[in-house]
Motif scaffolding. Structure first.
Motif, PDB file in Angstrom:
ATOM      1  N   HIS A   5       0.836  -1.201   0.000  1.00 56.55           N
ATOM      2  CA  HIS A   5       0.000   0.000   0.000  1.00 56.55           C
ATOM      3  C   HIS A   5       0.876   1.259   0.000  1.00 56.55           C
ATOM      4  CE1 HIS A   5      -4.111  -1.693   1.085  1.00 56.55           C
ATOM      5  NE2 HIS A   5      -3.320  -2.742   0.902  1.00 56.55           N
ATOM      6  N   LEU A   6       1.939   1.218   0.755  1.00 52.62           N
ATOM      7  CA  LEU A   6       2.852   2.353   0.787  1.00 52.62           C
ATOM      8  C   LEU A   6       3.471   2.594  -0.593  1.00 52.62           C
ATOM      9  CD1 LEU A   6       4.344   4.446   2.558  1.00 52.62           C
ATOM     10  CD2 LEU A   6       6.095   2.707   2.920  1.00 52.62           C
ATOM     11  N   LEU A   7       3.866   1.528  -1.256  1.00 57.38           N
ATOM     12  CA  LEU A   7       4.483   1.669  -2.577  1.00 57.38           C
ATOM     13  C   LEU A   7       3.486   2.157  -3.620  1.00 57.38           C
ATOM     14  CD1 LEU A   7       6.741  -1.511  -2.638  1.00 57.38           C
ATOM     15  CD2 LEU A   7       7.445   0.861  -2.306  1.00 57.38           C
ATOM     16  N   VAL A   8       2.287   1.592  -3.618  1.00 56.58           N
ATOM     17  CA  VAL A   8       1.276   2.038  -4.579  1.00 56.58           C
ATOM     18  C   VAL A   8       0.954   3.513  -4.357  1.00 56.58           C
ATOM     19  CG1 VAL A   8      -1.152   1.797  -5.266  1.00 56.58           C
ATOM     20  CG2 VAL A   8       0.261  -0.234  -4.980  1.00 56.58           C
ATOM     21  N   GLY A   9       0.787   3.914  -3.102  1.00 52.38           N
ATOM     22  CA  GLY A   9       0.481   5.310  -2.812  1.00 52.38           C
ATOM     23  C   GLY A   9       1.589   6.258  -3.198  1.00 52.38           C
ATOM     24  N   SER A  10       2.827   5.847  -2.977  1.00 52.22           N
ATOM     25  CA  SER A  10       3.926   6.761  -3.270  1.00 52.22           C
ATOM     26  C   SER A  10       4.240   6.849  -4.761  1.00 52.22           C
ATOM     27  CB  SER A  10       5.181   6.351  -2.493  1.00 52.22           C
ATOM     28  OG  SER A  10       5.635   5.088  -2.907  1.00 52.22           O
ATOM     29  N   TYR A  11       4.076   5.740  -5.489  1.00 47.59           N
ATOM     30  CA  TYR A  11       4.421   5.761  -6.915  1.00 47.59           C
ATOM     31  C   TYR A  11       3.254   6.154  -7.816  1.00 47.59           C
ATOM     32  CZ  TYR A  11       8.938   3.649  -5.990  1.00 47.59           C
ATOM     33  OH  TYR A  11      10.213   3.416  -5.548  1.00 47.59           O
ATOM     34  N   LEU A  12       2.042   5.773  -7.431  1.00 49.23           N
ATOM     35  CA  LEU A  12       0.896   5.994  -8.320  1.00 49.23           C
ATOM     36  C   LEU A  12      -0.070   7.062  -7.845  1.00 49.23           C
ATOM     37  CD1 LEU A  12       0.147   2.271  -9.243  1.00 49.23           C
ATOM     38  CD2 LEU A  12       1.515   3.933 -10.508  1.00 49.23           C
ATOM     39  N   TYR A  20      -6.823   0.529  -5.173  1.00 48.66           N
ATOM     40  CA  TYR A  20      -6.063  -0.645  -4.745  1.00 48.66           C
ATOM     41  C   TYR A  20      -6.535  -1.144  -3.379  1.00 48.66           C
ATOM     42  CZ  TYR A  20      -2.067  -3.659  -3.780  1.00 48.66           C
ATOM     43  OH  TYR A  20      -1.277  -4.734  -3.481  1.00 48.66           O
ATOM     44  N   THR A  21      -6.791  -0.225  -2.462  1.00 45.08           N
ATOM     45  CA  THR A  21      -7.230  -0.598  -1.122  1.00 45.08           C
ATOM     46  C   THR A  21      -8.614  -1.246  -1.152  1.00 45.08           C
ATOM     47  OG1 THR A  21      -5.934   1.199  -0.171  1.00 45.08           O
ATOM     48  CG2 THR A  21      -7.659   0.278   1.202  1.00 45.08           C
ATOM     49  N   VAL A  22      -9.517  -0.681  -1.931  1.00 44.95           N
ATOM     50  CA  VAL A  22     -10.862  -1.265  -2.045  1.00 44.95           C
ATOM     51  C   VAL A  22     -10.765  -2.665  -2.652  1.00 44.95           C
ATOM     52  CG1 VAL A  22     -13.087  -1.073  -3.219  1.00 44.95           C
ATOM     53  CG2 VAL A  22     -12.072   0.925  -2.120  1.00 44.95           C
ATOM     54  N   ALA A  23      -9.983  -2.833  -3.696  1.00 41.69           N
ATOM     55  CA  ALA A  23      -9.823  -4.146  -4.323  1.00 41.69           C
ATOM     56  C   ALA A  23      -9.190  -5.138  -3.363  1.00 41.69           C
ATOM     57  CB  ALA A  23      -8.983  -4.017  -5.594  1.00 41.69           C
ATOM     58  N   ASP A  24      -8.218  -4.695  -2.591  1.00 40.24           N
ATOM     59  CA  ASP A  24      -7.562  -5.573  -1.618  1.00 40.24           C
ATOM     60  C   ASP A  24      -8.548  -6.022  -0.543  1.00 40.24           C
ATOM     61  OD1 ASP A  24      -5.348  -6.917  -0.448  1.00 40.24           O
ATOM     62  OD2 ASP A  24      -5.015  -5.231   0.904  1.00 40.24           O
ATOM     63  N   ASN A  25      -9.377  -5.109  -0.076  1.00 43.40           N
ATOM     64  CA  ASN A  25     -10.380  -5.461   0.925  1.00 43.40           C
ATOM     65  C   ASN A  25     -11.416  -6.428   0.366  1.00 43.40           C
ATOM     66  OD1 ASN A  25      -9.262  -3.958   2.980  1.00 43.40           O
ATOM     67  ND2 ASN A  25     -10.452  -2.133   2.491  1.00 43.40           N
ATOM     68  N   LEU A  26     -11.866  -6.206  -0.858  1.00 46.13           N
ATOM     69  CA  LEU A  26     -12.840  -7.103  -1.471  1.00 46.13           C
ATOM     70  C   LEU A  26     -12.256  -8.495  -1.713  1.00 46.13           C
ATOM     71  CD1 LEU A  26     -14.602  -4.773  -4.064  1.00 46.13           C
ATOM     72  CD2 LEU A  26     -15.572  -5.753  -1.985  1.00 46.13           C
ATOM     73  N   ALA A  27     -10.999  -8.553  -2.090  1.00 44.87           N
ATOM     74  CA  ALA A  27     -10.367  -9.846  -2.350  1.00 44.87           C
ATOM     75  C   ALA A  27     -10.223 -10.672  -1.079  1.00 44.87           C
ATOM     76  CB  ALA A  27      -8.999  -9.634  -2.996  1.00 44.87           C
TER      77      ALA A  27
END
Length: 56
Positions: A5-12, A20-27
């Motif tokens: 999550h830290l990497l996705v937030g910092s790069y994207l 990404y967080t919503v998809a991760d929670n649903l998965a």
């Protein structure tokens, strides 16, 4: 904290992190529901035999 999550937030950026967080929670939701149900039934059922190795 989750490193991915830290990497996705910092790069994207923040919007991508939100998706990404919503998809991760649903998965993870089906596993959490199954484990929660098993947890609620197996632990109380196994407590009386926890010290009896033959029955366990």
């Amino acid at each position: 904290m989750k490193l991915n999550h830290l990497l996705v937030g910092s790069y994207l950026g923040s919007p991508a992190l939100g998706y990404y967080t919503v998809a991760d929670n649903l998965a993870g939701m089906p596993i959490r529901e199954i484990v929660g149900s098993l947890d609620a039934t197996l632990f109380p059922g196994g407590a009386p035999i926890a010290n009896d190795n033959e029955r366990l």
